[in-house]
Design a protein around this motif. Structure first.
Motif, PDB file in Angstrom:
ATOM      1  N   THR A  89       0.951  -0.948   0.156  1.00 48.58           N
ATOM      2  CA  THR A  89      -0.047   0.020  -0.050  1.00 48.58           C
ATOM      3  C   THR A  89       0.926   1.321   0.079  1.00 48.58           C
ATOM      4  OG1 THR A  89       0.011   0.408   2.339  1.00 48.58           O
ATOM      5  CG2 THR A  89      -1.504  -1.075   1.397  1.00 48.58           C
ATOM      6  N   PRO A 140     -11.543   2.402   2.523  1.00 48.67           N
ATOM      7  CA  PRO A 140     -10.575   3.343   1.778  1.00 48.67           C
ATOM      8  C   PRO A 140     -10.362   4.735   2.159  1.00 48.67           C
ATOM      9  CG  PRO A 140     -11.922   2.163   0.174  1.00 48.67           C
ATOM     10  CD  PRO A 140     -12.460   2.025   1.793  1.00 48.67           C
ATOM     11  N   GLU A 141     -11.485   5.500   2.670  1.00 41.46           N
ATOM     12  CA  GLU A 141     -11.570   6.843   3.153  1.00 41.46           C
ATOM     13  C   GLU A 141     -10.820   6.774   4.309  1.00 41.46           C
ATOM     14  OE1 GLU A 141     -14.509   5.729   1.698  1.00 41.46           O
ATOM     15  OE2 GLU A 141     -13.708   7.247  -0.084  1.00 41.46           O
ATOM     16  N   ARG A 179     -10.289   3.725  -6.136  1.00 42.54           N
ATOM     17  CA  ARG A 179     -10.520   4.001  -4.834  1.00 42.54           C
ATOM     18  C   ARG A 179     -10.256   2.639  -4.084  1.00 42.54           C
ATOM     19  NH1 ARG A 179     -15.052   2.677  -2.062  1.00 42.54           N
ATOM     20  NH2 ARG A 179     -15.565   3.928  -0.423  1.00 42.54           N
ATOM     21  N   GLY A 180      -9.533   2.558  -3.040  1.00 44.90           N
ATOM     22  CA  GLY A 180      -9.116   1.695  -2.212  1.00 44.90           C
ATOM     23  C   GLY A 180      -8.143   0.716  -2.685  1.00 44.90           C
ATOM     24  N   LEU A 181      -7.578   0.880  -4.043  1.00 48.05           N
ATOM     25  CA  LEU A 181      -6.578  -0.133  -4.390  1.00 48.05           C
ATOM     26  C   LEU A 181      -5.259   0.467  -4.566  1.00 48.05           C
ATOM     27  CD1 LEU A 181      -8.146  -1.475  -7.861  1.00 48.05           C
ATOM     28  CD2 LEU A 181      -7.852  -2.754  -5.562  1.00 48.05           C
ATOM     29  N   TYR A 182      -4.284  -0.408  -3.920  1.00 47.20           N
ATOM     30  CA  TYR A 182      -3.004   0.119  -3.954  1.00 47.20           C
ATOM     31  C   TYR A 182      -1.952  -0.797  -4.993  1.00 47.20           C
ATOM     32  CZ  TYR A 182      -4.628   3.232  -0.539  1.00 47.20           C
ATOM     33  OH  TYR A 182      -5.118   4.231   0.383  1.00 47.20           O
ATOM     34  N   GLY A 183      -1.335  -0.197  -5.508  1.00 45.47           N
ATOM     35  CA  GLY A 183      -0.365  -0.982  -6.550  1.00 45.47           C
ATOM     36  C   GLY A 183       0.523  -0.060  -7.379  1.00 45.47           C
ATOM     37  N   THR A 217       2.202   4.411  -6.392  1.00 42.36           N
ATOM     38  CA  THR A 217       1.091   3.900  -5.645  1.00 42.36           C
ATOM     39  C   THR A 217      -0.040   5.050  -5.298  1.00 42.36           C
ATOM     40  OG1 THR A 217       2.421   4.382  -3.557  1.00 42.36           O
ATOM     41  CG2 THR A 217       2.348   2.024  -4.324  1.00 42.36           C
ATOM     42  N   TYR A 239      -8.509   4.931   5.269  1.00 48.95           N
ATOM     43  CA  TYR A 239      -7.039   4.517   5.116  1.00 48.95           C
ATOM     44  C   TYR A 239      -6.195   5.670   4.425  1.00 48.95           C
ATOM     45  CZ  TYR A 239      -2.908   1.630   4.542  1.00 48.95           C
ATOM     46  OH  TYR A 239      -1.678   1.270   4.509  1.00 48.95           O
ATOM     47  N   GLN A 240      -6.826   6.350   3.782  1.00 48.76           N
ATOM     48  CA  GLN A 240      -6.415   7.717   3.147  1.00 48.76           C
ATOM     49  C   GLN A 240      -6.069   8.633   4.239  1.00 48.76           C
ATOM     50  OE1 GLN A 240      -4.990   6.663  -0.281  1.00 48.76           O
ATOM     51  NE2 GLN A 240      -5.218   9.108   0.135  1.00 48.76           N
ATOM     52  N   ARG A 241      -7.102   8.968   5.161  1.00 44.49           N
ATOM     53  CA  ARG A 241      -6.757   9.454   6.230  1.00 44.49           C
ATOM     54  C   ARG A 241      -5.722   9.271   7.196  1.00 44.49           C
ATOM     55  NH1 ARG A 241      -6.609  14.319   8.384  1.00 44.49           N
ATOM     56  NH2 ARG A 241      -7.331  14.588  10.308  1.00 44.49           N
ATOM     57  N   LEU A 286      -3.396   7.258   6.190  1.00 43.28           N
ATOM     58  CA  LEU A 286      -1.854   7.639   5.606  1.00 43.28           C
ATOM     59  C   LEU A 286      -1.647   9.001   5.885  1.00 43.28           C
ATOM     60  CD1 LEU A 286      -2.368   6.090   2.204  1.00 43.28           C
ATOM     61  CD2 LEU A 286      -1.011   5.272   4.007  1.00 43.28           C
ATOM     62  N   VAL A 321      -3.474  -4.235  -3.866  1.00 44.38           N
ATOM     63  CA  VAL A 321      -3.935  -4.486  -2.381  1.00 44.38           C
ATOM     64  C   VAL A 321      -5.135  -3.833  -2.164  1.00 44.38           C
ATOM     65  CG1 VAL A 321      -3.283  -4.391  -0.003  1.00 44.38           C
ATOM     66  CG2 VAL A 321      -1.484  -4.627  -1.866  1.00 44.38           C
ATOM     67  N   ARG A 322      -6.284  -4.260  -1.738  1.00 49.46           N
ATOM     68  CA  ARG A 322      -7.567  -3.513  -1.707  1.00 49.46           C
ATOM     69  C   ARG A 322      -7.824  -3.476  -0.045  1.00 49.46           C
ATOM     70  NH1 ARG A 322     -12.105  -2.578  -4.498  1.00 49.46           N
ATOM     71  NH2 ARG A 322     -11.478  -3.815  -6.336  1.00 49.46           N
ATOM     72  N   VAL A 323      -7.604  -2.103   0.220  1.00 49.43           N
ATOM     73  CA  VAL A 323      -8.040  -1.970   1.831  1.00 49.43           C
ATOM     74  C   VAL A 323      -9.485  -1.999   2.103  1.00 49.43           C
ATOM     75  CG1 VAL A 323      -6.091  -0.499   1.731  1.00 49.43           C
ATOM     76  CG2 VAL A 323      -8.155   0.660   1.676  1.00 49.43           C
TER      77      VAL A 323
END
Lengths: 606, 430
Positions: free
Chosen positions: A74, A217-218, B309-313, B301, A220-222, A224, A212-214
């Protein structure tokens, strides 16, 4: 429960049996994941549950498990981190080793949380992982090549979008101080390179195009944003960016904790010429960052006259080849570092061996005839280079020296008192007599003398506690150990931890996985559980209180000079206190109550 | 409340009638390194006063030397540091000044009455929590003593609880700080200076527990000035009363501008984005300093995450970092707006976006011919992984993925820790 693929995991373990050449993909232990998180936790879980403790480290049955964590791949700071877990040939204990670089995120993008290797190939092989396509190829053409030659050859064969993990000659020849390398970054400690070598596996190359799917998402961005801000708003990480890990050499020397001449003293007269600022001014030309790292503590040196350059040296390497061998020339340290990186040795252990051999020679215990004519005395750069070259190429005396300090001391019983290792792992760069909490960590850590399993180093460089006092150190170490196990399981490097704390990590982990950790303390408990899993493996392998000890040089010989003058390590009271806090019995064995408290009784089938 | 306490509290917190204060801490000179911001304090003070600062924290000696700058009806409040400690000299944060001191030392340097004579509007003192019992007891003694002295002369007493030392862990630090905030108030603090807890929720709880005005401190300076502004803004959002920020302001290349931005947020209700904006723009261009690139791939990334949205790579990111073998320079490949793709496209499916200035795909015109992918000199146009339906009902097996400059706020430039990729131009599109 929601699919693990939507919680930052791949939910795939790739298992390769090198004996049969067959591979299979299995899911993660789903119910256990909130208990163990991944990374170190997953490695410890798999090793403990799948391998009998009696399996010899270099036998085909010993597994070597490469693992990344939920945050790997990520955008989290240092999200390229990965590790491996195995039974170490150097110590016979549980052993986990970590590495930055770019291989960990690649394995994750290829679709795997872990890679479990077992068995032994009947000829040298190369493991190729191209997303879901996995195959073993002949590696005869790579045999005997150095780390960088192997890496370059693979890069030419496969291309720039592949990442490699390779061993050099010491790994092939199963030496105890051999590491595994992803370019200039290494899984260095505990002889993990020898385990890979024992499987006839020269290299692993991987390519991955997945994601990778978290979970949130919101969120996680926060998380980060908060984590990166905490890292940026830290003077310690700023210093790491500027002067690399060597930035702490000055202060460690001032505190009298810089091990010098095989730990005979704690201050080095030429420390100033080995400081981070000295390397920055004279040698470093470019910063290197591992995947996802905003700090970039890695530094490339300007090539020396012979064209050799390195990414480094790190603080630990400078200690090992500098003060520990009484060598004050930066160029020598760079050359020695180059030999280790080129051929694939752990620098801490290699430097530990050289310092030990120098003392043995000065005391007349070892003679030139034992060392192919080399006469190593403290401060002798030429001798150090000759010894390390022999270890690196596994030639002559280098062959048995590369088995490490403990193995050498086996042959010379009169040297036991100053054989600076715990359980067979050479001691890192903080003098135990001048840092009592760190001394406890060396004695107890699951893979032997280690500064990265919760040693409270802040006692030395942030003044967070009196380094010379044993008061409160057991609790301090317990807290750090649990904290660090979470970082290793998540799995991030420890350096963002100079800015972001467990709270920021908790925010990342809960958003990424959606696991129910209501408070930061709940996540810390996961760390304690994981450390305990490692302890249980060791107990089953026969390691108990008598092994949680230090060399006589620490326990009986008062340190001379510096702020810690006259100090020995008062280990017994710290050990008693620590066992009590952990809920282990007098012999250092986790009690049923302890395992119950950590929800491990059922899991461990006790 | 008598003898001027309320008027002094107002002087500090009510210059704008909003109960908020933007203050600068410049009291480090006798506790840590003599850095340039310490030496040049007179100049920096001029700039922050012109920026509209509400209060400045000084050491007692600097308070004497710089007193003239505080004069005048609209001058800022002077806050005096009344104690000293050696914490910064214990650690690596100030290696140059580190001495082999093993233990924290904390002591009074001035009385409340003396501070008042210097022209102080308030004083600050530390309360250390989590080091060891004797340090904590001594700190409580010092705080209690100051609280009593301050009450006598009507001087606001700002206490600064710090969670520092071996008893502090990642799991308990917020609890210790929150408890410390309440302890200070119970001891008689009129206001608090405190580290931000890292998130609004836990800081709101701390502010509620404190029940006196809370000023957030900044800590070490971030190279991204946005960090300090965001932290400050979150402190306000949680119910805090402003800041007492040191290095983030005094080490800034433009301390006056930084204060203006903080004041815009605190007193004029501006958002961080608006406060930061120096000019209106609608056209930007990315540029790179490859020599600064450390190869960390954070930009890559971030690019994926901002579009999916929500994907990392790293796969199918709209820019790429070519790995440098050994010490070579990384190649930073991104859309340079060369427009070759627009010129090449046979069906006019690509055009200049009128607002962002980025290349825009008109799916209905696209035939998935691949010419744009082939022509892109930096190789950052990719085949999409999945197909797409056009509005006319046709189905394309793939379409080109092209940098959209994130509608004017490119994520890659935002996350790059070294400025290796950055926004080079913000000019109006004519």
């Amino acid at each position: 429960m929601m699919k693990l693929q939507d919680r930052s995991y791949c939910d795939q373990i790739l298992r390769v049996d090198l004996t049969s050449g067959k591979f299979e993909v299995t899911p993660l232990p789903g119910d256990a994941m909130p208990l163990i998180l991944g990374g170190k936790g997953l490695g410890a879980w798999l090793l403990l549950n799948e391998q009998s403790p009696g399996v010899e480290p270099l036998s085909p049955d010993n597994r070597i498990i490469f693992h990344n964590g939920p945050l790997t791949g990520t955008s989290a700071p240092t999200a390229g981190r990965f590790g491996c877990t195995t039974r170490s040939p150097a110590t016979g204990t549980y052993c986990d080793s970590y590495c930055g670089g770019y291989w960990g995120s690649t394995l994750k993008y290829a679709g795997y949380d872990a890679l479990v290797l077992s068995g032994k190939a009947n000829m040298p092989v190369l493991l190729v992982i191209d997303n879901e396509r996995v195959e073993l190829r002949d590696a005869a053409h790579l045999l005997g090549l150095s780390v960088t030659k192997t890496t370059e050859t693979l890069r030419e064969e496969f291309g720039l979008d592949w990442q490699s993990l390779v061993i050099g000659p010491p790994g092939e020849k199963q030496r105890n101080i051999a590491g595994i390398f992803n370019d200039t970054r290494a899984l260095a400690r505990g002889g993990v390179g020898a385990v890979m070598g024992s499987k006839n596996l020269k290299a692993i190359v991987a390519r991955g195009t997945g994601y990778v799917r978290v979970y949130d998402p919101e969120g996680y961005q926060r998380a980060l944003q908060l984590a990166f801000r905490a890292v940026r708003m830290s003077s310690e990480t700023t210093l790491l960016s500027r002067e690399g890990t060597a930035n702490i050499l000055d202060i460690i020397n001032v505190m009298g904790a810089l091990p010098t001449r095989n730990f005979q003293s704690g201050q080095f007269e030429y420390a100033a010429s080995l400081s981070g600022s000295a390397f920055a001014e004279n040698h470093w030309v470019k910063d290197y960052a591992c995947f996802g790292c905003p700090i970039a503590c890695g530094k490339y040196t300007r090539p020396l006259e012979d064209g050799k350059f390195i990414e480094g040296p790190e603080y630990e390497t400078i200690f090992a080849f500098g003060p520990n061998c009484a060598i004050g020339e930066r160029q020598t340290v760079i050359h020695l570092n180059w030999l280790c990186d080129e051929y694939g040795l752990d620098t801490i252990s290699a430097g530990g061996v050289v310092g030990f051999v120098m003392e043995l020679f000065e005391r007349g215990i070892l003679r030139a005839a034992d060392l192919d004519g080399i006469e190593p005395r403290f401060g002798d750069s030429g001798a150090a280079l000759a010894l390390v070259e022999k270890m690196a190429k596994v030639e002559g005396c280098g062959s048995w020296l590369a088995q490490g300090v403990a193995a050498i001391a086996e042959q010379y019983p009169e040297a036991q008192a100053f054989a600076m290792h715990v359980k067979g792992l050479e001691m890192p760069a903080y003098h135990p007599n001048a840092a009592k909490g760190t001394a406890l960590a060396y004695a107890v850590s699951e893979r032997g003398a280690c500064h990265l399993r919760g040693a409270p180093l802040g006692e030395l460089f942030s003044g967070s506690a009196d380094p010379l006092s044993i008061g409160g150190k057991a609790q301090l170490f317990r807290d750090h150990q649990a904290d660090k196990a979470v970082w290793d399981s998540a799995c991030l490097c420890c350096f963002p931890g100079y800015g972001m704390k467990l709270k920021e990590l908790w925010q990342l982990v809960t958003a990424a996985t959606g696991f129910d950790y209501p408070t930061v303390a709940d996540l810390e408990l996961v760390g304690e559980r994981i450390s305990t899993l490692a302890r249980v493996f060791n107990v089953r392998a026969g390691f108990v209180r008598q092994h949680d000890t230090l060399p006589a040089r620490n326990l009986e010989q008062p340190l001379k000079g510096g702020p810690a003058d006259g100090h020995v390590v008062e280990l017994t009271p710290m050990l008693d206190e620590y066992y009590t806090i952990m809920g282990w019995d007098d012999n250092g064995i986790p009690t049923g109550g302890c395992l119950n408290r950590l929800n491990l009784s059922e899991a461990l089938d006790l | 409340m008598g003898s001027g306490l309320q008027s002094r509290m107002d002087r500090l917190f009510n210059r704008h009638g909003d109960g908020r204060a933007v203050c600068v801490a410049a009291d480090h000179g006798y506790m840590s390194d003599v850095t340039t911001n310490v030496v040049n304090l007179r100049t920096i003070l001029d700039q922050v006063i012109r920026g509209g600062v509400d209060g400045v924290l000084l050491s007692p000696g600097q308070a004497v030397r710089l007193a003239p700058q505080f004069q005048g009806r609209d001058g800022p409040a002077m806050i005096v540091r009344a104690d000293w400690m050696n914490m910064p000299r214990l650690g690596t944060s100030n290696v140059a000044n580190a001495v082999p001191q093993r233990l924290l030392v904390h002591q009074k340097v001035i009385t409340a009455a003396q501070a008042l004579e210097l022209g102080a509007t308030a004083i600050t003192i530390y309360l250390f929590l989590g080091y060891n019992d004797s340090i904590e007891a001594a700190g409580i003694d010092i705080c209690a003593c100051f609280a009593a002295e301050c009450r006598q002369v009507g001087l606001p007493c700002i206490m600064e609880p710090l969670a520092y030392g071996g008893q502090v862990t990642g799991a308990n630090i917020v609890e210790i700080l929150t408890l410390g905030a309440r302890m200070c108030v119970e001891l008689g603090a009129d206001a608090l200076k405190i580290p931000y807890t890292g998130d609004v929720k836990s800081f709101r709880r701390l502010v509620e527990m404190a029940d006196v005005p809370v000023l957030v401190l900044g800590g070490a300076r971030s190279e991204y000035e946005r960090d300090a502004l965001e932290l400050f803004n979150e402190g306000l959002e949680a119910g805090g009363s402003g800041c007492l920020m040191g290095r983030n302001v005094t080490k800034s290349p433009n301390p006056g501008r930084m204060i203006e931005q903080l004041c815009d947020i605190a007193h004029n209700g501006l958002s961080v984005d608006i406060a930061l904006r120096t000019e209106e723009w609608d056209f930007i261009r990315l540029k790179a300093h490859p020599a600064n690139c450390t190869g960390c791939d954070l930009c890559v990334t971030a690019c994926v995450a901002s579009h999916d949205r929500g994907l990392y790579g790293t796969h199918l990111a709209r820019l790429s970092i070519t790995p440098a073998s050994q010490s070579g320079i990384h190649k930073v490949m991104f859309c340079t707006l060369c427009k070759k793709c627009i010129d090449t496209c046979p069906t006019d499916a690509l055009r200049w976006h009128t607002q962002t200035g980025a290349v825009e795909l008109l799916v209905d015109n696209c035939t998935a011919c691949g010419d744009c992918v082939d022509v892109c000199p930096t190789g950052v146009i990719f085949h999409s992984a999945s197909g797409i339906h056009t509005s006319t009902g046709e189905y394309l097996d793939w379409y080109p993925i092209i940098c959209d400059l994130c509608a004017g706020e490119p994520e890659c430039a935002r996350v790059c820790p070294t400025g290796a990729i950055f926004i080079a131009e913000r000019v109006e599109l004519t």
